[in-house]
Motif scaffolding. Structure first.
Motif, short mmCIF file in Angstrom:
data_model
loop_
_atom_site.label_atom_id
_atom_site.label_comp_id
_atom_site.label_asym_id
_atom_site.label_seq_id
_atom_site.Cartn_x
_atom_site.Cartn_y
_atom_site.Cartn_z
N ASP A 1 53.90 -55.35 6.64
CA ASP A 1 54.20 -54.43 7.74
C ASP A 1 55.33 -54.90 8.65
O ASP A 1 56.07 -54.08 9.20
CB ASP A 1 52.96 -54.20 8.59
CG ASP A 1 51.99 -53.22 7.93
OD1 ASP A 1 52.31 -52.76 6.81
OD2 ASP A 1 50.93 -52.95 8.50
N ALA A 2 55.46 -56.21 8.83
CA ALA A 2 56.46 -56.72 9.78
C ALA A 2 57.87 -56.31 9.36
O ALA A 2 58.67 -55.85 10.19
CB ALA A 2 56.36 -58.23 9.89
N PHE A 3 58.17 -56.45 8.07
CA PHE A 3 59.50 -56.08 7.60
C PHE A 3 59.71 -54.56 7.69
O PHE A 3 60.80 -54.10 8.01
CB PHE A 3 59.70 -56.56 6.16
CG PHE A 3 59.87 -58.05 6.04
CD1 PHE A 3 60.94 -58.70 6.63
CD2 PHE A 3 58.94 -58.80 5.34
CE1 PHE A 3 61.09 -60.07 6.52
CE2 PHE A 3 59.08 -60.17 5.23
CZ PHE A 3 60.16 -60.81 5.82
N ALA A 4 58.66 -53.81 7.39
CA ALA A 4 58.76 -52.35 7.48
C ALA A 4 58.99 -51.91 8.92
O ALA A 4 59.82 -51.03 9.20
CB ALA A 4 57.50 -51.71 6.93
N THR B 1 48.65 -53.73 10.01
CA THR B 1 48.82 -53.96 11.45
C THR B 1 47.57 -53.58 12.21
O THR B 1 47.14 -54.30 13.13
CB THR B 1 50.01 -53.12 11.98
OG1 THR B 1 51.20 -53.50 11.27
CG2 THR B 1 50.21 -53.34 13.47
N LEU B 2 46.96 -52.47 11.83
CA LEU B 2 45.73 -52.02 12.49
C LEU B 2 44.59 -53.00 12.22
O LEU B 2 43.79 -53.30 13.12
CB LEU B 2 45.36 -50.63 11.99
CG LEU B 2 44.45 -49.79 12.89
CD1 LEU B 2 45.06 -49.61 14.27
CD2 LEU B 2 44.18 -48.43 12.25
N ALA B 3 44.49 -53.50 10.99
CA ALA B 3 43.45 -54.47 10.66
C ALA B 3 43.63 -55.77 11.43
O ALA B 3 42.67 -56.34 11.96
CB ALA B 3 43.46 -54.75 9.15
N LEU B 4 44.88 -56.25 11.49
CA LEU B 4 45.16 -57.48 12.23
C LEU B 4 44.87 -57.32 13.71
O LEU B 4 44.30 -58.21 14.35
CB LEU B 4 46.62 -57.89 12.02
CG LEU B 4 47.07 -59.20 12.69
CD1 LEU B 4 46.29 -60.37 12.12
CD2 LEU B 4 48.57 -59.41 12.49
N SER B 5 45.23 -56.18 14.27
CA SER B 5 44.96 -55.91 15.68
C SER B 5 43.46 -55.89 15.97
O SER B 5 43.01 -56.42 16.99
CB SER B 5 45.58 -54.56 16.07
OG SER B 5 45.22 -54.19 17.39
N SER B 6 42.68 -55.33 15.04
CA SER B 6 41.23 -55.28 15.21
C SER B 6 40.63 -56.68 15.21
O SER B 6 39.78 -57.01 16.05
CB SER B 6 40.62 -54.43 14.10
OG SER B 6 39.22 -54.46 14.17
N LEU C 1 47.52 -46.79 21.13
CA LEU C 1 46.56 -46.54 20.06
C LEU C 1 45.99 -47.85 19.50
O LEU C 1 44.79 -47.95 19.21
CB LEU C 1 47.21 -45.74 18.93
CG LEU C 1 47.52 -44.28 19.24
CD1 LEU C 1 48.31 -43.64 18.09
CD2 LEU C 1 46.23 -43.49 19.48
N LEU C 2 46.84 -48.86 19.37
CA LEU C 2 46.37 -50.17 18.90
C LEU C 2 45.37 -50.78 19.86
O LEU C 2 44.35 -51.35 19.46
CB LEU C 2 47.55 -51.12 18.70
CG LEU C 2 48.37 -50.99 17.42
CD1 LEU C 2 49.47 -52.05 17.39
CD2 LEU C 2 47.49 -51.12 16.18
#
Length: 358
Positions: free
Chosen positions: A230-233, A62-67, A253-254
């Motif tokens: 991550d989406a399912f988690a 999620t953090l990588a995708l947001s970046s 934070l994102l």
């Protein structure tokens, strides 16, 4: 008879015509120093924010995708603000398929593995592992480009290997998955640097435009894995009400991580265009020392003297490598360049491809 101008008249003429380089030298050096200080600050803040985020919310994808999304989003505004045109005439379908698409897929892989590694190991250790970039760069240049290095270049790699080995053996929070993931990220980024260099040579794309397109496609490639991982988690913890779900603190934070990530890219983009290869490489190595030191003070992760020695030895190896690669050049660090001498030759590691550009 023509009057010969005196020394005072000649000096005034120089100042008026801009031939006197003292003011420009001072302003240029001050400009670069300020950019470097800002680069070191945002890089340190980015690493710390990312680590804190991953400690509280263990979702590295999620953090990588947001970046990636943030970099591509903010790049579009800069392209419009700077009125940078999109030159895509030479980007036919064949070129897109064989170069741009693999580049973006590699960026997605490198970004995802980098954040996963940061999740598993301390910031200081993660950046120590990234010091192996020259080792992979030499390997890639030998395999892909057939380049042979001088003996002093190969010798400069020994402190890097030895330093990373010592740091790994003595790392209190050692994690094999984190080590392998960080090494994978560094290896992939080394290969991407070679591809980016070729793309910028073959096409008329502006580096910032390539950064934007590359980040957009990388986000698209990473999205299916994010849904699976991550989406399912996230859906599960939201439905169950367990800690770690999406809340306002997580979104803040994102957002901060995305802004800092883009700021790093922008600083690296500016410095690469202003400095020589040696100057940028030294600045980048100094940035890594700053990030490691700041993370040790801020996050207070346990470190032994031997561990610290390994980190410093690996960074010293990076400095020696940079000097060896540029030994034939006697250019000073932070040289003064005119507008038509902007550096466009060497492609070091950067967040462009944590990314890196010409």
């Amino acid at each position: 008879m023509r009057k010969t101008p005196n020394k005072h008249t000649y000096l005034c003429a120089q100042l008026k015509t801009g031939n006197n380089m003292i003011p420009s030298r001072f302003h240029f050096s001050l400009h670069i120093v300020l950019i470097c200080l800002f680069w070191y600050s945002v890089s340190s803040a980015s690493s710390i924010v990312n680590k804190i985020t991953l400690q509280q919310y263990p979702y590295p994808t999620t953090l990588a995708l947001s970046s990636l999304i943030s970099v591509s989003f903010y790049s579009v505004f800069l392209l419009k603000y700077w009125k940078i045109g999109i030159n895509s005439g030479s980007l036919n379908k064949h070129y897109l398929l064989w170069y741009i698409v693999p580049l973006s897929f590699g960026k997605a892989l490198a970004a995802g593995s980098a954040y996963y590694g940061l999740w598993k190991v301390p910031v200081s250790y993660a950046h120590t592992i990234k010091a192996t970039m020259p080792l992979f760069a030499v390997l890639m240049a030998r395999v892909l480009l057939g380049e042979k290095q001088r003996a002093r270049v190969y010798l400069s790699l020994l402190p890097i290997v030895l330093g990373v080995t010592i740091a790994s053996v003595t790392e209190v929070s050692f994690n094999l998955a984190g080590l392998l993931s960080s090494l994978l990220s560094t290896f992939v980024y080394s290969g991407l640097n070679v591809v980016v260099k070729k793309i910028l040579k073959d096409t008329d794309m502006h580096p910032l435009h390539l950064l934007s397109v590359n980040s957009q496609l990388a986000a698209i490639f990473l999205f299916p894995y994010w849904v699976f991982k991550d989406a399912f988690a996230l859906h599960y913890v939201i439905a169950s009400g367990e800690p770690g779900a999406i809340d306002s603190h997580f979104l803040i934070l994102l957002t901060a991580s995305g802004v800092l990530s883009f700021a790093q890219n922008l600083c690296a983009f500016t410095l690469i265009h202003k400095l020589t290869a040696l100057s940028y490489a030294v600045s980048n190595a100094t940035k890594r020392v700053t990030v490691i030191g700041t993370s040790l003070v801020t996050l207070r992760n346990p470190v032994t003297p031997a561990n610290l020695f390994g980190m410093l030895l690996s960074i010293l190896g990076v400095f020696l490598y940079n000097r060896a690669k540029n030994g034939e050049s006697k250019r000073k660090v932070l040289p003064v360049l005119s507008d038509n001498q902007i550096y466009r030759e060497f492609l070091p590691e950067t967040p462009f491809l944590h990314q890196h550009q010409r």
